[in-house]
Each structure stands twice: as structure tokens, then as C-alpha cells.
Design an enzyme around this catalytic site. Structure first.
Site, PDB file in Angstrom:
ATOM      1  CG  PHE A  34      -2.802  -7.731  -1.179  1.00  0.00           C
ATOM      2  CD1 PHE A  34      -2.770  -6.472  -1.937  1.00  0.00           C
ATOM      3  CD2 PHE A  34      -3.897  -7.992  -0.522  1.00  0.00           C
ATOM      4  CE1 PHE A  34      -3.746  -5.690  -1.857  1.00  0.00           C
ATOM      5  CE2 PHE A  34      -5.135  -6.937  -0.814  1.00  0.00           C
ATOM      6  CZ  PHE A  34      -4.827  -5.999  -1.713  1.00  0.00           C
ATOM      7  CD  GLU A  35      -2.460  -6.146   3.734  1.00  0.00           C
ATOM      8  OE1 GLU A  35      -1.422  -6.390   4.349  1.00  0.00           O
ATOM      9  OE2 GLU A  35      -2.649  -5.256   3.192  1.00  0.00           O
ATOM     10  N   GLY A  36      -0.341 -11.350   3.160  1.00  0.00           N
ATOM     11  CA  GLY A  36      -0.001 -12.946   3.805  1.00  0.00           C
ATOM     12  C   GLY A  36      -0.926 -13.707   2.482  1.00  0.00           C
TER      13      GLY A  36
ATOM     14  NE  ARG B  78      -2.241 -11.463   7.843  1.00  0.00           N
ATOM     15  CZ  ARG B  78      -1.193 -11.640   8.642  1.00  0.00           C
ATOM     16  NH1 ARG B  78      -1.318 -11.863   9.985  1.00  0.00           N
ATOM     17  NH2 ARG B  78      -0.060 -12.024   7.950  1.00  0.00           N
TER      18      ARG B  78
ATOM     19  CG  LEU C  62       1.592  -7.486   7.898  1.00  0.00           C
ATOM     20  CD1 LEU C  62       2.497  -8.911   7.592  1.00  0.00           C
ATOM     21  CD2 LEU C  62       1.001  -7.320   6.569  1.00  0.00           C
TER      22      LEU C  62
END
Length: 572
Positions: A389-391, A269, A265
Site C-alpha cells: 500500500f501507498e504505491g 509514504r 501519498l
């Protein structure tokens, strides 16, 4: 391998400007190839990709996808030895920037395949796994997806319920469970899957393991979800029912899958950040064109101050985003080991900057921007997912703050222990005392910034001191409870984001000044000045709010709203 992290050092009040100055530049040989590749991408998209049609029909045509594969875009990160192009982190980000500015669904498809889908194999796969899968992944014959999210496990990866049981003979794991919202899910051939490999004991942290799972092993997927934006990308549920995965398909170590997920991730990011640059630049171009052509009161609206202000803010924000993103990819290419905080900052700042820009560009377009006939509303819908998304940005702010504070927190614990045993801890106490004395006597300096940027460098130095000072106060005040203090975490994270952005533009503009002189670098200087002036105000507000805030009142209002089930008032 360089172990020091620029941002984690900053939480200690240490300015490691040797890590970020000079501002990194791509290698000349790679730059030449990159220009050729970008030209090919632009020509292909201009001739073959109808973004409005993809959005309207919620589908990327097979021939378009095949054309992208033929260009080699599915193998950008795969090393040459395995049949890929083997781009550096900087060059890969630049290609993803270009694609994202041209069509969002294809950018998501490529990012899901490379930035996260296959990245676990690149980082943690055995040589056997790399030889088996990477050549097909590079050509696009095999498409990858990343399967982490579940109905009850989004940002909280520890809540994963998908299970993997080791067979009695130790030769394979049997997977059971499901994942949701998986990009490329409808047509991916290979999945990086995360599952529990330890009993779900009460109070115990689950051991998560990462697996490479082929669709042919028995993976099933649901229909494509109907989404607000990036409609042409495939997003589905993924199901595992007694799926047998060979033991050799484990990524990394059994029980260490959380590390795999976090490392993957980190890269994903930066894909979001570089994609945000691409669309931001496209929107600025559209806004400038609209400001020139649209007239009000007998003249182009671009002549009015409020429109100029919007354009100036778009430019400064994009300049800062571009600077921090390529500074971070440069750190990766120079073998800096830990860039986790920097990549999270880039994702948060990138997605939020793009959201502001897409909103302002639609405002400048006015009524035209609201109509489906034009691209503005599509760009707005496509951009919204980046904050999730991606956290999610909320979780990433907590991550930025807590990761950065981990070092100072550990230091305070060690100092407290040394104070109980002063003879044994004499060296540690002496070092700690020296650092504190140095901070009291004067701030750390950003020594490598160009003298023309002295005012902006002083802002960075002064607020670096404030960051370290307030982190120290917060840790002393809350101790282990800092993990629950999310208002404090947000202020710390927002300061860190602005400080990294300032450091990035200082480094980049210093390079421009050294290469072209003050007049030649005038535009970079102006953008740096505007950005730092705005950031300084935000930093001052955050510092003040550490001491004086209404955090508890806000919490109380929210609690009452929960009890009421919503907004309880009515005018009648």
C-alpha cells in the site's frame, strides 16, 4: 520555501549537502511535549490494548478506539487553530513509529485517518472546508478515509472509472462508482474521493478531481475484508450511487485531482517508513532477548557468528532507515518544497528492510516463531502489507527513477535544441559544457561529512558520478522509450535508494561526531561502516549490470511462461 531537491540534484551529479547537513533535530520545546505524549501512549497500550486479541477477533474494540481519541492521537497533524496538536512532520512520524511498534491495526487506522484521509483538506482545502471539518477530525468525532483504489485502478490512477458529473446549475457534482480496499471504510464519516470529471475519450488523459464526501451524502460501504494481517483495521469497498457533493467540497482545482493524490501519498509514504522503524525496533528487541535465552550446544545461540551477523544486519538496516526517514521529515519541517523522491525511497527501503528483519527475527526464534501463541508470526503478517500500500514498491521504483531522470532528460532536450540554434543557446551550451568538464576532471564532493567518515564519503561521491553517468547514457540510448525500460529504471532506483541511505547515515553520524567526538559516536560510526560496505557492493553490481545483463533473456522466459500458462516441466 526551498525549491531544490537533494535527490533530484543527485541525478545531475550534484551533491547539495547543504540541504542535509547538519542533520535535522526536533525543536527542544516540541521534544519535551513529545516525550510526555510517547509515555502516555506506552502506558495506555500496556494497560488497555491486547494486540493478540485484536488480531484474533479482527476488531479494535470501541473503548480502545475511544481511548486513542481521548489521547489526542486523531488530531496530531491538525493545526492548533482547528483544535489539533499541530505536530511537525518529525514529531508526527515519531508518534506513528511508537504506535506501529505496539499494535499494527491501530497504526493503520490512525495513518489512514491522518496521513492520507484528511491530508487533502490540510494541503488543498479551502478555509471554509478546514473550519467545517478539521475540528471534528482532530477529536476523532469524525474519522477520515482515502478513496482512490478501484478494481481496475490501483497504481494506475488514470484508469479511475468513478465519475462525477457537474449539475446544470453548477452547484454540485453527482458521483457514481466504487472503490475497493479502503482503510477505515467501515466506520469513516468522511472520504477523500477521486473521480473522473471529463469524458472518457479514446487516447485522452482523463481529468481527475478530488472531493471531500460525507457518509451522510449517500455513501455505502461493504463488509470488512478478511486479510492476511492488520486484521483489526477496517478495510471495505465503498459505493457511490448518485451521491451529490457540493461544488465547495472540491479539493484544489477541478481536473487537478492527480496532483492532490500525489501530494497526499508523499506524506502517507513517510507514515509507512516511520511505522516500519517502530516494528523493526520491536523485532530487534525480541530477537536479542531470544538470542540470549535460547541455548544450543550448551550456550546461548547469540554467541554464534551467524546469529550475530543477523543482529548486525538488522541494526545497520534500521539505523539507515531511521536516518533517512527523519532526514526527510526534517527537510519537510525546514520548508523544502519537493521531497517526493525522498519519501518514495523511504517507503521502499523501509518496507523491504522491515520484511527482512521480521523474517530473520522469526528465524532466530525458530519453532517458537511459527506458533500463534507468540507474536512473531503476527508481526510477519502485519508487515507484508507495507510492500503494497501507498504505491507498490515496483511502481515506486519506476517513480523514483523516472522522476529523478526527468531533470537530466529535459536538460538533454534543451541542449539538443540549443545545438540547432547555437547563437540563441550559447549560454545553455556553455553551462552544459562547464558541468561536463567538471565531471570529467573530478567528482563532486560531500564536503560536509566528518573527516572520520572519509572512506564512506568517497563511496558516496564515486557512485553519485556513476548514477549521473548511467542516467545520461540511458537517456541518450532510449530517449522517450526510457518509460518502458523497467530493468534500467530498477537499477537507477536501487542506486538512488542506496545513495540516499548513505547520505543520511553520513549526515547523522557527522552530527554525532561533532557533538560527542569519535569515542562517543563509536556505535554510529560502526553502523555507518557496516551499512556503507554492504551498499557499496550493491551499487557496484548495479553499475556493472547497466552494461552486462540478461534482461532480454528474462523477458523471453516470462513470455514463454505466459504462453504455457505456468511452469511446463515435470520430472516424469
Amino acid at each position: 520555501m526551498i525549491e531544490q531537491s537533494f535527490m533530484k540534484s543527485l541525478f545531475h551529479g550534484v551533491i547539495a549537502d547543504n540541504l542535509i547537513v547538519p542533520y535535522p533535530e526536533p525543536l527542544p520545546a516540541e521534544t519535551n511535549n513529545l516525550h510526555i505524549m510517547l509515555d502516555s501512549v506506552r502506558k495506555y497500550f500496556a494497560q488497555n490494548v491486547d494486540a493478540q486479541k485484536i488480531d484474533r477477533e479482527a476488531l479494535v474494540p470501541d473503548d480502545v478506539l475511544q481511548g486513542i481519541k481521548d489521547l489526542g492521537l486523531f488530531g496530531l497533524l491538525v493545526p492548533n487553530d482547528y483544535g489539533g496538536i499541530g505536530l511537525s512532520a518529525t514529531a508526527y512520524a515519531r508518534v506513528m513509529q511508537e504506535v506501529s511498534g505496539l499494535e499494527g491495526s491501530l497504526a493503520v487506522t490512525l495513518g489512514a485517518h491522518q496521513s492520507i484521509g484528511m491530508k487533502g483538506i490540510l494541503l488543498f482545502g479551502s478555509e471554509e472546508l478546514k473550519k467545517k471539518y478539521l475540528p471534528k477530525l482532530a477529536t476523532g468525532e469524525c474519522v477520515a478515509a482515502f478513496a482512490l483504489t478501484e478494481p481496475s485502478a490501483g497504481s494506475d490512477a488514470a484508469a479511475i472509472q468513478t465519475r462525477a458529473e457537474l449539475s446544470d446549475d453548477g452547484r454540485y457534482f453527482t458521483l457514481n462508482g466504487s472503490k475497493i480496499w479502503i482503510s477505515n471504510g467501515g466506520f469513516a464519516d468522511l472520504f477523500t474521493v477521486f473521480a473522473r470529471t471529463s469524458p472518457a475519450e479514446h487516447g485522452a488523459k482523463p481529468r481527475i478531481t478530488a472531493f471531500v464526501v460525507e457518509r451522510g451524502m449517500g455513501v455505502r460501504t461493504g463488509p470488512n475484508e478478511h486479510k492476511l494481517g492488520i486484521r483489526g483495521s477496517s478495510t471495505t469497498e465503498v459505493y457511490f450511487e448518485d451521491v451529490k457533493v457540493p461544488i465547495e467540497n472540491v479539493l484544489g482545482e477541478v481536473g487537478r485531482g492527480f496532483k492532490v493524490a500525489m501530494e497526499v501519498l508523499n506524506n502517507g509514504r513517510l507514515g509507512v517508513a516511520s511505522g516500519s522503524i517502530g516494528l523493526a525496533k520491536r523485532l530487534i528487541k525480541l530477537s536479542v532477548e531470544r538470542a540470549r535465552e535460547r541455548k544450543a550446544f550448551g550456550r546461548p545461540i547469540g554467541e554464534f557468528g551467524l546469529i550475530k551477523d543477523k543482529i548486525a544486519q538488522m541494526m545497520a538496516g534500521t539505523f539507515a532507515l531511521e536516518s533517512m526517514t527523519y532526514l526527510t521529515t526534517g527537510l519537510i519541517d525546514s520548508n523544502v518544497a519537493d521531497y517526493s523522491v525522498e519519501s518514495a525511497i523511504c517507503k521502499v527501503y523501509g518496507s523491504e528492510t522491515l520484511w527482512k528483519i521480521v523474517n530473520e527475527s522469526l528465524q532466530i526464534a525458530a519453532g517458537v516463531g511459527y506458533m500463534q501463541e507468540y507474536s512473531y508470526e503476527r508481526h510477519l503478517r502485519d508487515a507484508r502489507i507495507n510492500l503494497i500500500f501507498e504505491g507498490t514498491n515496483e511502481i515506486l521504483r519506476c517513480f523514483i527513477a523516472l522522476s529523478g531522470m526527468q531533470g537530466p532528460g529535459r536538460q538533454l532536450v534543451e541542449v539538443a535544441r540549443a545545438m540547432r540554434e547555437p547563437i540563441k543557446g550559447f549560454g545553455l551550451l556553455s553551462d552544459f559544457a562547464i558541468r561536463k568538464a567538471r565531471t570529467a576532471l573530478g567528482r563532486e564532493r560531500f564536503t560536509r561529512a566528518h573527516p572520520v567518515l572519509n572512506r564512506e564519503a568517497v563511496v558516496f561521491e564515486e557512485y553519485t558520478v556513476e548514477l549521473a553517468k548511467n542516467v545520461d547514457k540511458a537517456l541518450r540510448k532510449f530517449g522517450k522509450d526510457i518509460a518502458e525500460m523497467q530493468y534500467t529504471q530498477k537499477r537507477v532506483a536501487d542506486m538512488a535508494i542506496d545513495l540516499f541511505a548513505i547520505a543520511s547515515v553520513l549526515s547523522r553520524t557527522t552530527r554525532a561526531l561533532e557533538q560527542r567526538g569519535e569515542e562517543g559516536a563509536r556505535r554510529e560510526i560502526d553502523l555507518t561502516t557496516v551499512f556503507v560496505s554492504a551498499a557499496e557492493k550493491r551499487l557496484a553490481d548495479n553499475v556493472a549490470a547497466f552494461e552486462k545483463n540478461d534482461d532480454e533473456l528474462r523477458k523471453a522466459i516470462a513470455d514463454r511462461a505466459y504462453n504455457d500458462g505456468g511452469y511446463p516441466f515435470d520430472i516424469i
